[in-house]
Design an enzyme around this catalytic site. Structure first.
Site, PDB file in Angstrom:
ATOM      1  N   ILE A  99       0.783  -1.118  -0.050  1.00  0.00           N
ATOM      2  CA  ILE A  99       0.158  -0.052   0.088  1.00  0.00           C
ATOM      3  C   ILE A  99       0.836   1.156  -0.102  1.00  0.00           C
ATOM      4  CG2 ILE A  99      -0.274  -0.086   2.588  1.00  0.00           C
ATOM      5  CD1 ILE A  99      -3.102   0.995   2.170  1.00  0.00           C
ATOM      6  N   CYS A 100       0.381   2.318  -0.484  1.00  0.00           N
ATOM      7  CA  CYS A 100       0.791   3.614  -0.589  1.00  0.00           C
ATOM      8  C   CYS A 100       2.177   3.715  -1.452  1.00  0.00           C
ATOM      9  CB  CYS A 100       1.206   4.216   0.735  1.00  0.00           C
ATOM     10  SG  CYS A 100       1.666   5.916   1.019  1.00  0.00           S
ATOM     11  N   ALA A 101       3.351   3.970  -0.912  1.00  0.00           N
ATOM     12  CA  ALA A 101       4.546   3.812  -1.751  1.00  0.00           C
ATOM     13  C   ALA A 101       5.034   2.635  -2.136  1.00  0.00           C
ATOM     14  CB  ALA A 101       5.523   4.731  -1.041  1.00  0.00           C
TER      15      ALA A 101
END
Length: 183
Positions: A99-101
């Protein structure tokens, strides 16, 4: 068994929301300290882990979860034990979630998104080498599950539950935490 890997600077919501919801769904889930037994998140929250990276048993693992956050994501990616575990899980056809980066830096950096639909933190799509970027809170393509960031953490967690327990269980957990936008 789900292992959620934590390195210094991880994003707390992206790590702990999946742990909470997976445990509510009855999925055995363990916090793994990559950089120590207690790991400090990006917002200064210290989390005591269940076991160390050296204690992870990938033979028992159904899924690895890679939270985002900075520098947590780069700290995960810099640890050979992490990238070896991710590669082992992917090669074994087991779930890898990020998730995210983390979809961009870790999965993209390892070439695991080739030909896959995936999401990540907005503006980091270029790092998802070979992927078809999707603007969504969470995306599942085969055994790869990706999330966009803190705002999508509940949807991401529900995707993880769907993968492991089915949509009915994910809907039940979503309803129990009053997450009405899922589904």
């Amino acid at each position: 068994m789900v292992y959620v890997l934590l390195a210094e600077g991880f994003e707390e919501v992206e790590a702990l929301t999946p742990v909470d919801l997976l445990r509510r769904a009855g999925v055995e889930t363990r916090l793994v300290g990559v950089t120590g037994a207690t790991v400090c998140g990006a917002r200064g929250i210290n989390v005591v882990t269940d076991l160390s990276m050296d204690e992870v048993d990938l033979a028992k693992a159904d899924m690895l979860v890679l939270p985002g956050g900075m520098p947590g994501t780069t700290n995960l990616y810099a640890d050979k034990r992490v990238t070896d575990a991710v590669r082992t899980m992917a090669d074994a056809g087991k779930y890898v979630a990020a998730i995210c980066a983390a979809p961009s830096i870790i999965l993209g950096g390892m070439g695991l998104l080739e030909g896959k639909k995936a999401t990540c933190y907005p503006g980091m799509e270029d790092g998802m080498t070979g992927a078809t970027p999707v603007k969504a809170n969470a995306v599942t393509d085969g055994k790869i599950i990706t999330g966009c960031g803190v705002g999508g953490a509940l949807d991401f967690a529900c995707e993880l539950i769907t993968a492991l327990c089915g949509k009915t269980k994910a809907d039940e957990i979503a309803e129990s935490v009053v997450h009405h936008v899922y589904g």
